[in-house]
Design a protein around this motif. Structure first.
Motif, PDB file in Angstrom:
ATOM      1  N   PRO A   1       0.824  -1.203   0.000  1.00 30.20           N
ATOM      2  CA  PRO A   1       0.000   0.000   0.000  1.00 30.20           C
ATOM      3  C   PRO A   1       0.863   1.260   0.000  1.00 30.20           C
ATOM      4  O   PRO A   1       2.018   1.229   0.439  1.00 30.20           O
ATOM      5  CB  PRO A   1      -0.809  -0.113   1.295  1.00 30.20           C
ATOM      6  N   PRO A   2       0.319   2.373  -0.485  1.00 30.24           N
ATOM      7  CA  PRO A   2       1.074   3.616  -0.480  1.00 30.24           C
ATOM      8  C   PRO A   2       1.462   3.998   0.951  1.00 30.24           C
ATOM      9  O   PRO A   2       0.697   3.797   1.890  1.00 30.24           O
ATOM     10  CB  PRO A   2       0.118   4.640  -1.070  1.00 30.24           C
ATOM     11  N   GLY A   3       2.642   4.540   1.105  1.00 26.84           N
ATOM     12  CA  GLY A   3       3.107   4.962   2.418  1.00 26.84           C
ATOM     13  C   GLY A   3       3.838   3.882   3.195  1.00 26.84           C
ATOM     14  O   GLY A   3       4.216   4.085   4.333  1.00 26.84           O
ATOM     15  N   THR A   4       4.061   2.721   2.588  1.00 28.28           N
ATOM     16  CA  THR A   4       4.778   1.643   3.264  1.00 28.28           C
ATOM     17  C   THR A   4       6.234   2.043   3.447  1.00 28.28           C
ATOM     18  O   THR A   4       6.871   2.526   2.526  1.00 28.28           O
ATOM     19  CB  THR A   4       4.708   0.351   2.443  1.00 28.28           C
ATOM     20  N   GLN A   5       6.751   1.853   4.643  1.00 25.36           N
ATOM     21  CA  GLN A   5       8.147   2.159   4.910  1.00 25.36           C
ATOM     22  C   GLN A   5       8.988   0.929   4.606  1.00 25.36           C
ATOM     23  O   GLN A   5       8.637  -0.186   4.977  1.00 25.36           O
ATOM     24  CB  GLN A   5       8.325   2.574   6.360  1.00 25.36           C
ATOM     25  N   PHE A   6      10.134   1.152   3.942  1.00 20.98           N
ATOM     26  CA  PHE A   6      11.020   0.065   3.564  1.00 20.98           C
ATOM     27  C   PHE A   6      12.339   0.183   4.295  1.00 20.98           C
ATOM     28  O   PHE A   6      12.737   1.262   4.724  1.00 20.98           O
ATOM     29  CB  PHE A   6      11.276   0.086   2.054  1.00 20.98           C
ATOM     30  N   GLU A   7      13.022  -0.949   4.449  1.00 20.97           N
ATOM     31  CA  GLU A   7      14.357  -0.980   5.010  1.00 20.97           C
ATOM     32  C   GLU A   7      15.251  -1.750   4.053  1.00 20.97           C
ATOM     33  O   GLU A   7      14.802  -2.631   3.329  1.00 20.97           O
ATOM     34  CB  GLU A   7      14.354  -1.626   6.397  1.00 20.97           C
ATOM     35  N   THR A   8      16.527  -1.409   4.028  1.00 20.96           N
ATOM     36  CA  THR A   8      17.492  -2.075   3.156  1.00 20.96           C
ATOM     37  C   THR A   8      18.255  -3.101   3.989  1.00 20.96           C
ATOM     38  O   THR A   8      18.875  -2.758   4.987  1.00 20.96           O
ATOM     39  CB  THR A   8      18.460  -1.054   2.548  1.00 20.96           C
ATOM     40  N   VAL A   9      18.193  -4.367   3.564  1.00 21.97           N
ATOM     41  CA  VAL A   9      18.861  -5.447   4.295  1.00 21.97           C
ATOM     42  C   VAL A   9      19.635  -6.315   3.303  1.00 21.97           C
ATOM     43  O   VAL A   9      19.256  -6.446   2.148  1.00 21.97           O
ATOM     44  CB  VAL A   9      17.847  -6.324   5.061  1.00 21.97           C
ATOM     45  N   PRO A  10      20.742  -6.915   3.742  1.00 22.23           N
ATOM     46  CA  PRO A  10      21.481  -7.813   2.834  1.00 22.23           C
ATOM     47  C   PRO A  10      20.771  -9.167   2.722  1.00 22.23           C
ATOM     48  O   PRO A  10      20.222  -9.677   3.688  1.00 22.23           O
ATOM     49  CB  PRO A  10      22.840  -7.963   3.513  1.00 22.23           C
ATOM     50  N   ASN A  11      20.779  -9.728   1.518  1.00 20.53           N
ATOM     51  CA  ASN A  11      20.186 -11.055   1.334  1.00 20.53           C
ATOM     52  C   ASN A  11      21.279 -12.115   1.429  1.00 20.53           C
ATOM     53  O   ASN A  11      22.418 -11.827   1.779  1.00 20.53           O
ATOM     54  CB  ASN A  11      19.410 -11.130   0.015  1.00 20.53           C
ATOM     55  N   ALA A  12      20.975 -13.343   1.105  1.00 16.32           N
ATOM     56  CA  ALA A  12      21.911 -14.462   1.259  1.00 16.32           C
ATOM     57  C   ALA A  12      23.147 -14.320   0.354  1.00 16.32           C
ATOM     58  O   ALA A  12      24.221 -14.801   0.703  1.00 16.32           O
ATOM     59  CB  ALA A  12      21.204 -15.781   0.964  1.00 16.32           C
ATOM     60  N   GLN A  13      22.993 -13.664  -0.790  1.00 17.75           N
ATOM     61  CA  GLN A  13      24.118 -13.500  -1.709  1.00 17.75           C
ATOM     62  C   GLN A  13      24.959 -12.269  -1.372  1.00 17.75           C
ATOM     63  O   GLN A  13      25.931 -11.981  -2.058  1.00 17.75           O
ATOM     64  CB  GLN A  13      23.624 -13.372  -3.152  1.00 17.75           C
ATOM     65  N   GLY A  14      24.589 -11.519  -0.349  1.00 13.94           N
ATOM     66  CA  GLY A  14      25.329 -10.338   0.051  1.00 13.94           C
ATOM     67  C   GLY A  14      24.863  -9.057  -0.623  1.00 13.94           C
ATOM     68  O   GLY A  14      25.388  -7.990  -0.346  1.00 13.94           O
ATOM     69  N   LYS A  15      23.894  -9.151  -1.510  1.00 13.33           N
ATOM     70  CA  LYS A  15      23.362  -7.959  -2.183  1.00 13.33           C
ATOM     71  C   LYS A  15      22.320  -7.307  -1.282  1.00 13.33           C
ATOM     72  O   LYS A  15      21.672  -7.962  -0.477  1.00 13.33           O
ATOM     73  CB  LYS A  15      22.717  -8.344  -3.517  1.00 13.33           C
ATOM     74  N   LEU A  16      22.163  -6.001  -1.438  1.00 15.54           N
ATOM     75  CA  LEU A  16      21.178  -5.272  -0.645  1.00 15.54           C
ATOM     76  C   LEU A  16      19.825  -5.323  -1.340  1.00 15.54           C
ATOM     77  O   LEU A  16      19.730  -5.200  -2.564  1.00 15.54           O
ATOM     78  CB  LEU A  16      21.614  -3.816  -0.456  1.00 15.54           C
ATOM     79  N   GLU A  17      18.788  -5.498  -0.562  1.00 19.67           N
ATOM     80  CA  GLU A  17      17.438  -5.479  -1.111  1.00 19.67           C
ATOM     81  C   GLU A  17      16.523  -4.718  -0.169  1.00 19.67           C
ATOM     82  O   GLU A  17      16.780  -4.619   1.027  1.00 19.67           O
ATOM     83  CB  GLU A  17      16.908  -6.889  -1.366  1.00 19.67           C
ATOM     84  N   LYS A  18      15.455  -4.164  -0.748  1.00 19.43           N
ATOM     85  CA  LYS A  18      14.500  -3.399   0.052  1.00 19.43           C
ATOM     86  C   LYS A  18      13.354  -4.316   0.474  1.00 19.43           C
ATOM     87  O   LYS A  18      12.803  -5.038  -0.349  1.00 19.43           O
ATOM     88  CB  LYS A  18      13.962  -2.235  -0.760  1.00 19.43           C
TER      89      LYS A  18
END
Length: 63
Positions: A30-47
């Motif tokens: 939904p609009p207004g959702t807050q996201f955080e950036t975290v590393p995944n299993a391969q070491g890449k950052l994802e929201k």
């Protein structure tokens, strides 16, 4: 017997028709959702969307 066969066939057809419903792809938040950036299993950052910090009723017993 024929009515039972028809009923089973109709139920099977309905199950197959309903199983194909939906949209393929990532979920839409939904609009207004807050996201955080975290590393995944391969070491890449994802929201990812932030999870709300709601206390659970049994937290006192579980912790």
């Amino acid at each position: 017997m024929p009515s039972r066969t028809i009923a089973v066939a109709a139920a099977l057809a309905a199950a197959l028709a309903l199983s194909a419903c939906g949209k393929k792809g990532d979920p839409e938040f939904p609009p207004g959702t807050q996201f955080e950036t975290v590393p995944n299993a391969q070491g890449k950052l994802e929201k990812r969307p932030k999870k709300p910090q709601r206390p659970f009723a049994l937290d006192g017993l579980l912790n």
